[in-house]
Scaffold this motif. Structure first.
Motif, short mmCIF file in Angstrom:
data_model
loop_
_atom_site.label_atom_id
_atom_site.label_comp_id
_atom_site.label_asym_id
_atom_site.label_seq_id
_atom_site.Cartn_x
_atom_site.Cartn_y
_atom_site.Cartn_z
N LYS A 156 0.83 -1.20 0.00
CA LYS A 156 0.00 0.00 0.00
C LYS A 156 0.87 1.26 0.00
CE LYS A 156 -3.51 -2.59 -0.09
NZ LYS A 156 -2.75 -3.83 -0.17
N ALA A 157 2.00 1.21 0.72
CA ALA A 157 2.89 2.35 0.73
C ALA A 157 3.45 2.62 -0.66
CB ALA A 157 4.03 2.12 1.73
N ALA A 158 3.80 1.54 -1.37
CA ALA A 158 4.31 1.70 -2.73
C ALA A 158 3.22 2.21 -3.66
CB ALA A 158 4.85 0.36 -3.24
N ALA A 159 2.00 1.76 -3.44
CA ALA A 159 0.89 2.16 -4.30
C ALA A 159 0.59 3.65 -4.18
CB ALA A 159 -0.36 1.36 -3.93
N MET A 160 0.97 4.25 -3.07
CA MET A 160 0.71 5.68 -2.89
C MET A 160 1.42 6.53 -3.94
SD MET A 160 1.06 5.87 1.24
CE MET A 160 0.11 4.78 2.30
N THR A 161 2.55 6.01 -4.47
CA THR A 161 3.32 6.78 -5.44
C THR A 161 3.45 6.09 -6.79
OG1 THR A 161 5.37 5.80 -4.57
CG2 THR A 161 4.68 7.89 -3.64
N ASP A 162 3.11 4.82 -6.89
CA ASP A 162 3.27 4.06 -8.13
C ASP A 162 1.90 3.69 -8.68
OD1 ASP A 162 3.72 2.08 -10.10
OD2 ASP A 162 5.62 1.53 -9.18
N ALA A 163 1.53 4.27 -9.82
CA ALA A 163 0.22 4.03 -10.40
C ALA A 163 0.04 2.59 -10.83
CB ALA A 163 0.00 4.97 -11.58
N ASN A 164 1.12 1.92 -11.27
CA ASN A 164 1.01 0.52 -11.70
C ASN A 164 0.64 -0.39 -10.53
OD1 ASN A 164 1.64 0.95 -14.45
ND2 ASN A 164 3.82 1.04 -13.96
N ILE A 165 1.27 -0.17 -9.39
CA ILE A 165 0.95 -0.96 -8.21
C ILE A 165 -0.47 -0.64 -7.74
CG2 ILE A 165 1.54 -1.37 -5.77
CD1 ILE A 165 4.44 -1.01 -6.49
N ALA A 166 -0.91 0.60 -7.93
CA ALA A 166 -2.26 0.98 -7.52
C ALA A 166 -3.33 0.16 -8.22
CB ALA A 166 -2.49 2.47 -7.80
N LEU A 167 -3.01 -0.40 -9.39
CA LEU A 167 -3.99 -1.18 -10.14
C LEU A 167 -4.10 -2.63 -9.66
CD1 LEU A 167 -3.19 0.05 -13.77
CD2 LEU A 167 -5.07 0.76 -12.29
N VAL A 168 -3.21 -3.05 -8.76
CA VAL A 168 -3.16 -4.45 -8.35
C VAL A 168 -4.45 -4.90 -7.69
CG1 VAL A 168 -2.04 -6.08 -6.77
CG2 VAL A 168 -0.66 -4.52 -8.16
N SER A 169 -5.03 -4.07 -6.82
CA SER A 169 -6.23 -4.45 -6.08
C SER A 169 -7.01 -3.20 -5.72
CB SER A 169 -5.84 -5.20 -4.81
OG SER A 169 -5.19 -4.32 -3.90
N PRO A 170 -8.30 -3.35 -5.36
CA PRO A 170 -9.06 -2.18 -4.91
C PRO A 170 -8.43 -1.46 -3.74
CG PRO A 170 -10.56 -3.98 -5.40
CD PRO A 170 -9.16 -4.54 -5.48
N SER A 171 -7.85 -2.21 -2.79
CA SER A 171 -7.25 -1.55 -1.63
C SER A 171 -5.99 -0.78 -2.02
CB SER A 171 -6.94 -2.58 -0.54
OG SER A 171 -5.96 -3.51 -0.97
N ALA A 172 -5.20 -1.32 -2.96
CA ALA A 172 -4.01 -0.60 -3.41
C ALA A 172 -4.41 0.68 -4.13
CB ALA A 172 -3.17 -1.50 -4.33
N PHE A 173 -5.44 0.60 -4.94
CA PHE A 173 -5.91 1.80 -5.63
C PHE A 173 -6.48 2.80 -4.64
CE2 PHE A 173 -9.26 4.20 -7.86
CZ PHE A 173 -8.48 4.81 -8.83
N PHE A 174 -7.20 2.31 -3.64
CA PHE A 174 -7.75 3.18 -2.60
C PHE A 174 -6.62 3.92 -1.88
CE2 PHE A 174 -9.69 3.50 1.81
CZ PHE A 174 -10.53 4.56 1.49
N ALA A 175 -5.52 3.19 -1.57
CA ALA A 175 -4.36 3.81 -0.92
C ALA A 175 -3.77 4.91 -1.80
CB ALA A 175 -3.31 2.74 -0.61
N TRP A 176 -3.71 4.66 -3.09
CA TRP A 176 -3.21 5.67 -4.01
C TRP A 176 -4.11 6.91 -3.99
CZ3 TRP A 176 -5.35 7.87 -8.43
CH2 TRP A 176 -4.48 8.64 -9.21
N CYS A 177 -5.42 6.69 -3.99
CA CYS A 177 -6.36 7.81 -3.94
C CYS A 177 -6.20 8.62 -2.66
CB CYS A 177 -7.79 7.30 -4.04
SG CYS A 177 -8.27 6.62 -5.63
N LEU A 178 -6.05 7.93 -1.55
CA LEU A 178 -5.95 8.61 -0.25
C LEU A 178 -4.85 9.65 -0.23
CD1 LEU A 178 -6.30 5.64 2.30
CD2 LEU A 178 -8.03 7.34 1.76
N HIS A 179 -3.73 9.33 -0.90
CA HIS A 179 -2.55 10.16 -0.75
C HIS A 179 -2.21 10.97 -2.00
CE1 HIS A 179 -1.40 8.50 3.18
NE2 HIS A 179 -1.95 7.40 2.73
#
Length: 283
Positions: free
Chosen positions: A7-30
């Motif tokens: 989730k920490a990586a997803a906050m800055t990496d758009a590709n990781i944000a696509l892995v799961s709804p929670s990863a994308f949610f983490a990206w949105c949060l930050h």
């Protein structure tokens, strides 16, 4: 990589944000402007210390596991009570044709801004966001209809169930995530909010429109099963998650819960479980 690290990586990496709804949610949060798209104000629990993160993130995806398993390009999706719509945007990025509705204009305004943000930062995405009462939504056919913590707000319930059944395409799936109505602590929390007023009238602050609102009117999974079966949607419900958000930072409680959940006996602890998920299919 741990869930927290992901989730920490997803906050800055758009590709990781696509892995799961929670990863994308983490990206949105930050990544969003919190003044325009108020994730922090509405989901403060996900900004807590990392000790609670693993459990919260894991259960976030578990709630949506049925939806995750159905996603495919071209899937026609309706989310009822979409709020800011992060999960809906994740589905759209995976090729689904998505519509989100909500009766609160502050939510739909933020959701439309999220569409612009995602299109600019990740990839152009089409998300149909409408501020509309479900009963006023024009009839169409959807392959997947889902909602999280929304069904207990929808009234009049009999009309709502009939409407959802009409909107669901033959062979389509219905996924409803609700608080567990058998949990006495959840019922007590809801009672403190509503008292005995389970159905009330509300007014949209921006438009002045009045609508009927279920005031934390919880319903059991069995009642949902029976309601939709009368309209040709056959399904089952399941219970899961043992630790409420308020205790998710306690590593000893989370450790015990992880053990019980890993051996799949949590559903036998009916009064303790936090979530109920219904999944039905239209014949």
């Amino acid at each position: 990589m741990s869930i927290t690290s992901l989730k920490a990586a997803a906050m800055t990496d758009a590709n990781i944000a696509l892995v799961s709804p929670s990863a994308f949610f983490a990206w949105c949060l930050h990544s969003v402007d919190q003044d325009q798209i108020p994730f922090r104000a509405n989901y403060p629990q996900y900004f807590q210390a990392s000790g609670s993160s693993d459990y919260l993130w894991r259960t976030y995806d578990r709630r949506l596991s049925d939806v995750i398993g159905l996603v495919r390009p071209g899937l026609r999706v309706l989310e009822i009570g979409c709020g800011i719509g992060s999960d809906l945007h994740w589905l759209a990025l995976h090729g689904a044709r998505v519509t989100g509705i909500d009766v609160k204009s502050e939510w739909t305004t933020a959701a439309k801004l999220l569409t612009k943000h995602v299109s600019a930062r990740i990839a152009p995405v089409e998300v149909d966001i409408q501020r509309i009462n479900l009963l006023d939504l024009p009839d169409a056919q959807y392959d997947l209809i889902y909602m999280k913590d929304t069904f207990h707000h929808l009234e009049p319930r009999d009309e709502i169930v009939a409407k959802i059944a009409r909107l669901l395409a033959p062979g389509g799936s219905l996924v409803i995530v609700e608080p567990n109505a058998w949990n006495p602590l959840i019922q007590w929390k809801m009672f403190r909010i509503r008292g005995f007023r389970t159905i009330i009238d509300k007014t949209d602050k921006a438009t002045g429109e009045r609508f009927v609102y279920g005031n934390e009117r919880l319903v059991t999974g069995g009642a949902i099963v029976r309601s939709f079966a009368r309209h040709g949607v056959k399904g089952t419900s399941r219970l899961f998650r043992l630790v409420p958000t308020a205790l998710a930072s306690n590593r000893w409680i989370v450790g015990a819960a992880d053990l019980l959940e890993s051996v799949r006996i949590e559903a036998g602890l009916i009064p303790v479980c936090i979530h109920c998920v219904y999944r039905g299919t239209k014949a």
